[in-house]
Design a protein around this motif. Structure first.
Motif: not given
Length: 422
Positions: A354-383
Motif C-alpha cells: 500500500l505504500a507503493e500505491i501512495g497510502l499515507p502512513s498516518d492514515r492506516l488506523r483510519w483506513t481500518a476504521e472506515q473499512a469496518f463500516q462496510a458491514t456486508r463485506l466484513v461479515e462475509n469474511n471467513p475469519r
C-alpha cells in the motif's frame, strides 16, 4: 451440514466472439425505446457506432448518454435518469467497463421506482423489478454484467456506496471478448486483478448455515456449492491468462479466456459476495485515487494470509486451480496459493504494498476504521474482523510483511476453532 447451493444470474448470457451482433435482436425483444449508457472513450469508437446501428436496425429508437465517469459519481444517476424521464426507455443498455454497467443498473432502479440513488443504498432496498438492463462489457474484470450490485461514489461519504438487490441483475449479458482487444495493458491488468480477487474472495468467503430464509434475508449468502464451481473456474482462467494477455494484448484466445474468467467471477461474487480485500479497498481508493483493481490486487495476498487459519482447504484448492501439484499437503498448498497469487499480481504490475500505491502512513488506523463500516463485506469474511484486525492487515500490506500476519495468527487458531464449536 447439508450442501447449500445458491446462484443468481441474468435470464440469458450470450458469450463468445461475435455475440455482440445479437445485440439488436436482444434489445428489440425488450422494447422499442433504448437508453444506452457508455463513457466518452468507448462512445467515440467505431465499435460503439456499429453497436448503436445494430439496435436501431432492429427497429429500436436509441438515446445515448455517453458521459459516464469512472467510479460513477452519484450525480450522474440523477442526470441520466432525467434524460430517461424525457425519452421513456423500455430498456437500458450498458456498454463499456464496470462503471458504465453500474450506471445503467442504478438508472434502471430510479426510472422504475423514482426518488434518487441514495434512497436505495444498501441491501434489499429496491422494492421491485426495474427497467430491464442489457449489459455488454468491454473489459474483463468487474463481472457487473451478471451481478446484483451497482457501486457509486457519493461525495457525502468517504467510501464508495452500493445498491444491492436481486432486481439489479441484468436481464441479459452479452459478453463478446473481441470488444476487449483495444483495452490497454494497464487497464487489462487492473481489471484482471479485480476478477481474480472476486474469484478468490467468493471461494474463501464465510459459509453460512443453510436455512430457507437465507436467500431472502441477504443478497450475498456466502460461499456455497454452486458459487464455488464458478469461483474455481475464474481462478484457473485468470491465473492461466492474465500475464499472457497483458504482455500480448492482441492474443484473442487469452482475451476470450479472461472474459470468461471475469464473468465466472461475477457469478461467484454475485451470490457468495466478497470480503476484507474489498472492504479495505474502498477507503484506500478514496485516499489514493487508484483504480479499484489495483487496490484489491495489492491487498488480496495479505487478506489471504490473514484468513489462512480458517481456510486451509479452500486455499489448497486455489493453489491446485493455479497449477500446483495436488499431491502436496493442504498446508503446503495453502502457502503456495498465497505465493502464487502474489506473484501473478506482481507480474502484471500490481503494486505489492500500500505504500507503493501512495497510502499515507498516518492514515492506516483510519483506513481500518472506515473499512469496518462496510458491514456486508466484513461479515462475509471467513475469519472474524474488528478494527484492530483490519489495522493489522493494513499495516502488513503497507510494509509488505505478510509474515507478521502469519505470526499473529498462530496463537489465535485454537481460539477460532473453539469459538466455532460454541
Amino acid at each position: 451440514m447439508g450442501i447449500l447451493g445458491f446462484l443468481r444470474g441474468p435470464r440469458e448470457v450470450l458469450f463468445g466472439p461475435g455475440q455482440r451482433y445479437a445485440l439488436g435482436t436482444v434489445t428489440a425483444s425488450l422494447g422499442s425505446r433504448a437508453l444506452v449508457c457508455t463513457d466518452a472513450r468507448f462512445g467515440g469508437t467505431d465499435e460503439f457506432a456499429e453497436l448503436v446501428r445494430l439496435i436501431e436496425g432492429a427497429g429500436v429508437h436509441v438515446t445515448v448518454f455517453a458521459e459516464v465517469l469512472p467510479d460513477v459519481p452519484v450525480h450522474q444517476v440523477a442526470e441520466c435518469a432525467a434524460l430517461a424521464h424525457r425519452v421513456r426507455p423500455d430498456v437500458v443498455v450498458g456498454m463499456g467497463g464496470g462503471s458504465c454497467l453500474d450506471l445503467a443498473k442504478a438508472v434502471a432502479v430510479v426510472i422504475a421506482h423514482g426518488g434518487q440513488a441514495s434512497d436505495y443504498y444498501g441491501e434489499l432496498r429496491v422494492p421491485g423489478p426495474v427497467v430491464p438492463v442489457v449489459a455488454l462489457p468491454t473489459t474483463a474484470g468487474t463481472g457487473s454484467e451478471v451481478t446484483p450490485v451497482a457501486v457509486l461514489t457519493d461525495p457525502g461519504r468517504v467510501s464508495k456506496v452500493g445498491i444491492s438487490s436481486p432486481h439489479l441483475v441484468p436481464h441479459t449479458a452479452v459478453c463478446d471478448p473481441e470488444l476487449t482487444l483495444g483495452c490497454p495493458p494497464s487497464l487489462t491488468a487492473s481489471a484482471g486483478a479485480d476478477a481474480f480477487s472476486h474469484a478468490v474472495e467468493s471461494f474463501t468467503a464465510v459459509r453460512r448455515t443453510a436455512t430457507p430464509e437465507l436467500a431472502t434475508e441477504r443478497v450475498f449468502v456466502g460461499k456455497n456449492a454452486l458459487t464455488d464451481t464458478y469461483a474455481l473456474l475464474g481462478v484457473r482462467l485468470v491465473a492461466e491468462n492474465l500475464r499472457r494477455v497483458v504482455e500480448a494484448p492482441g492474443d484473442a484466445e487469452a482475451r476470450e479466456a479472461m472474459m470468461l474468467g471475469a464473468t465466472a467471477g461475477g457469478f461467484a461474487l454475485g451470490s457468495a459476495g466478497t470480503a476484507a480485500a474489498h472492504a479495505l479497498q474502498y477507503p484506500v481508493g478514496a485516499l489514493t485515487h487508484t483504480p479499484h483493481g489495483v487496490g484489491v490486487g495489492a491487498l488480496l495476498p495479505y487478506v489471504m494470509e490473514y484468513n489462512r487459519p480458517a481456510r486451509v482447504p479452500e486455499l489448497a484448492a486455489v493453489a491446485v486451480a493455479m497449477g500446483a501439484n495436488p499431491d502436496e499437503s493442504p498446508e503446503v498448498l495453502a502457502d503456495e496459493a498465497i505465493e502464487r497469487s502474489a506473484a501473478l499480481l506482481r507480474s502484471v504490475g500490481i503494486p505489492s504494498t500500500l505504500a507503493e500505491i501512495g497510502l499515507p502512513s498516518d492514515r492506516l488506523r483510519w483506513t481500518a476504521e472506515q473499512a469496518f463500516q462496510a458491514t456486508r463485506l466484513v461479515e462475509n469474511n471467513p475469519r472474524p474482523l474488528d478494527v484492530d484486525a483490519l489495522e493489522r492487515i493494513v499495516r502488513a500490506a503497507y510494509s509488505g510483511d505478510r509474515r507478521s500476519l502469519r505470526e499473529e495468527a498462530r496463537p489465535q487458531a485454537a481460539t477460532t476453532t473453539t469459538a466455532g464449536v460454541r
